[in-house]
Design a protein around this motif. Structure first.
Motif, PDB file in Angstrom:
ATOM      1  N   TYR A 193       7.699  42.706  42.819  1.00  0.00           N
ATOM      2  CA  TYR A 193       8.896  43.058  43.606  1.00  0.00           C
ATOM      3  C   TYR A 193       8.960  43.179  45.051  1.00  0.00           C
ATOM      4  O   TYR A 193       8.000  43.974  45.503  1.00  0.00           O
ATOM      5  CB  TYR A 193       9.604  44.013  42.774  1.00  0.00           C
ATOM      6  CG  TYR A 193      10.818  44.779  43.684  1.00  0.00           C
ATOM      7  CD1 TYR A 193      10.700  45.866  44.309  1.00  0.00           C
ATOM      8  CD2 TYR A 193      12.112  44.051  43.601  1.00  0.00           C
ATOM      9  CE1 TYR A 193      11.758  46.468  44.889  1.00  0.00           C
ATOM     10  CE2 TYR A 193      13.150  44.573  44.225  1.00  0.00           C
ATOM     11  CZ  TYR A 193      13.005  45.816  44.927  1.00  0.00           C
ATOM     12  OH  TYR A 193      14.205  46.341  45.502  1.00  0.00           O
ATOM     13  N   SER A 241       2.906  46.486  40.381  1.00  0.00           N
ATOM     14  CA  SER A 241       2.376  47.037  39.393  1.00  0.00           C
ATOM     15  C   SER A 241       2.306  46.261  38.360  1.00  0.00           C
ATOM     16  O   SER A 241       1.456  46.313  37.212  1.00  0.00           O
ATOM     17  CB  SER A 241       3.442  48.139  39.015  1.00  0.00           C
ATOM     18  OG  SER A 241       4.784  47.603  38.841  1.00  0.00           O
ATOM     19  N   TYR A 268      11.902  38.739  42.902  1.00  0.00           N
ATOM     20  CA  TYR A 268      10.870  39.166  42.029  1.00  0.00           C
ATOM     21  C   TYR A 268      10.246  37.998  41.432  1.00  0.00           C
ATOM     22  O   TYR A 268      10.710  36.874  41.575  1.00  0.00           O
ATOM     23  CB  TYR A 268      11.932  39.717  40.818  1.00  0.00           C
ATOM     24  CG  TYR A 268      13.143  40.584  41.161  1.00  0.00           C
ATOM     25  CD1 TYR A 268      14.074  40.253  41.956  1.00  0.00           C
ATOM     26  CD2 TYR A 268      13.008  42.030  40.791  1.00  0.00           C
ATOM     27  CE1 TYR A 268      15.098  41.049  42.608  1.00  0.00           C
ATOM     28  CE2 TYR A 268      13.728  43.103  41.122  1.00  0.00           C
ATOM     29  CZ  TYR A 268      15.051  42.295  41.916  1.00  0.00           C
ATOM     30  OH  TYR A 268      16.037  43.226  42.239  1.00  0.00           O
ATOM     31  N   TYR A 306       8.427  36.884  37.749  1.00  0.00           N
ATOM     32  CA  TYR A 306       8.138  36.923  36.632  1.00  0.00           C
ATOM     33  C   TYR A 306       7.090  35.969  35.693  1.00  0.00           C
ATOM     34  O   TYR A 306       7.284  34.996  36.374  1.00  0.00           O
ATOM     35  CB  TYR A 306       9.504  37.135  35.795  1.00  0.00           C
ATOM     36  CG  TYR A 306      10.429  38.311  35.844  1.00  0.00           C
ATOM     37  CD1 TYR A 306      11.286  38.038  37.021  1.00  0.00           C
ATOM     38  CD2 TYR A 306      10.404  39.340  35.451  1.00  0.00           C
ATOM     39  CE1 TYR A 306      12.158  39.083  37.405  1.00  0.00           C
ATOM     40  CE2 TYR A 306      11.346  40.602  35.603  1.00  0.00           C
ATOM     41  CZ  TYR A 306      12.206  40.162  36.621  1.00  0.00           C
ATOM     42  OH  TYR A 306      13.085  41.196  36.940  1.00  0.00           O
ATOM     43  N   ASP A 365       6.014  46.234  45.220  1.00  0.00           N
ATOM     44  CA  ASP A 365       5.876  46.901  43.883  1.00  0.00           C
ATOM     45  C   ASP A 365       4.796  45.929  43.193  1.00  0.00           C
ATOM     46  O   ASP A 365       5.495  44.802  42.762  1.00  0.00           O
ATOM     47  CB  ASP A 365       7.153  47.310  43.092  1.00  0.00           C
ATOM     48  CG  ASP A 365       6.409  47.744  41.584  1.00  0.00           C
ATOM     49  OD1 ASP A 365       7.561  48.324  40.953  1.00  0.00           O
ATOM     50  OD2 ASP A 365       5.371  47.750  41.043  1.00  0.00           O
ATOM     51  N   PHE A 424       7.264  41.271  34.124  1.00  0.00           N
ATOM     52  CA  PHE A 424       7.475  41.484  35.524  1.00  0.00           C
ATOM     53  C   PHE A 424       6.255  41.348  36.091  1.00  0.00           C
ATOM     54  O   PHE A 424       5.285  42.115  35.878  1.00  0.00           O
ATOM     55  CB  PHE A 424       8.242  42.987  35.716  1.00  0.00           C
ATOM     56  CG  PHE A 424       8.146  43.464  37.207  1.00  0.00           C
ATOM     57  CD1 PHE A 424       7.152  44.409  37.604  1.00  0.00           C
ATOM     58  CD2 PHE A 424       8.961  43.170  38.070  1.00  0.00           C
ATOM     59  CE1 PHE A 424       6.988  44.869  38.827  1.00  0.00           C
ATOM     60  CE2 PHE A 424       8.853  43.529  39.413  1.00  0.00           C
ATOM     61  CZ  PHE A 424       8.061  44.396  39.590  1.00  0.00           C
TER      62      PHE A 424
END
Lengths: 113, 113
Positions: free
Chosen positions: B48, B58, B33, B35, B56, B45
């Protein structure tokens, strides 16, 4: 948007006292996690509590979860100066991805020697 | 390795330049991940990665941001044409457990002048 909202935003206590921090969230969750961050750098995972658990202990840490109130608390007993840090709650939603953590803005804890 | 590592620890760049931030996850962790943590915004976030699945993306704030993960291990976050609002600490985390307890690296503090 921030899912978890911690309160208080800042807490100052004397060494040896207990510190309690609260976290509220808005959606249904899979689990809730607490993290500590020193000096604005890496986060350290403290404890995870699943949605079907109500209380969990780890050393001087005690976490409670009330899913009906959508809230959690982190209690640090017998605090030490080294506990001075920012504490964040983070949730994993049950309805969406099972991996995305949504963090609150944190509580800054200062433990005075 | 013993933990998640990130490099560089600090990066100062001029507006308009591209930057690359690197993350080495814990060996064996399949999830990674990114961040971003900036003043007043908390932890956001970004992206991922999980095994060979499509990432992901997003949370990426604009198309100037991209990330890749080579060989299922090391990841690079690239910011093109940096802007001052990109200044933040960029944190990487990896996980391998069933409840996605995430282990964070120390972060890269990016300053865009």
């Amino acid at each position: 948007s921030q899912q978890g909202e911690e309160d208080p935003q800042a807490l100052s206590i004397q060494e040896g006292e207990n510190a309690t921090m609260n976290c509220s969230y808005k959606t249904s969750i899979n689990n809730l996690q607490w993290y500590r961050q020193n000096s604005g750098r890496g986060l350290v995972h403290l404890i995870l509590i699943r949605s079907n658990e109500r209380e969990k202990h780890s050393g001087r840490l005690r976490v409670t979860l009330d899913t009906s109130k959508k809230s959690s608390s982190l209690l640090i007993t017998a605090s030490r100066a080294a506990d001075t840090a920012s504490y964040f709650c983070a949730t994993v939603d049950s309805g969406g991805s099972n991996y995305k953590l949504t963090f609150g803005k944190g509580t800054l804890l200062t433990v005075n020697p | 390795g013993a933990g998640v590592s990130q490099s560089p620890s600090n990066k100062v760049t001029e507006k308009g330049k591209d930057v690359e931030l690197r993350c080495d996850p814990i060996s064996g962790h399949t999830a990674l991940y990114w961040y971003r943590q900036s003043l007043g915004q908390g932890l956001e976030f970004l992206i991922y990665f999980q095994g060979n699945s499509a990432p992901d993306k997003s949370g990426l704030p604009s198309d100037r941001f991209s990330a890749e993960r080579t060989g299922g291990s090391v990841s690079t976050l690239t910011i093109q044409r940096t802007q001052q609002e990109d200044s933040a600490v960029y944190l990487c985390a990896s996980s391998g457990g069933p409840y996605n307890e995430q282990f964070f690296g120390p972060g890269t503090r990016l300053t865009v002048l």
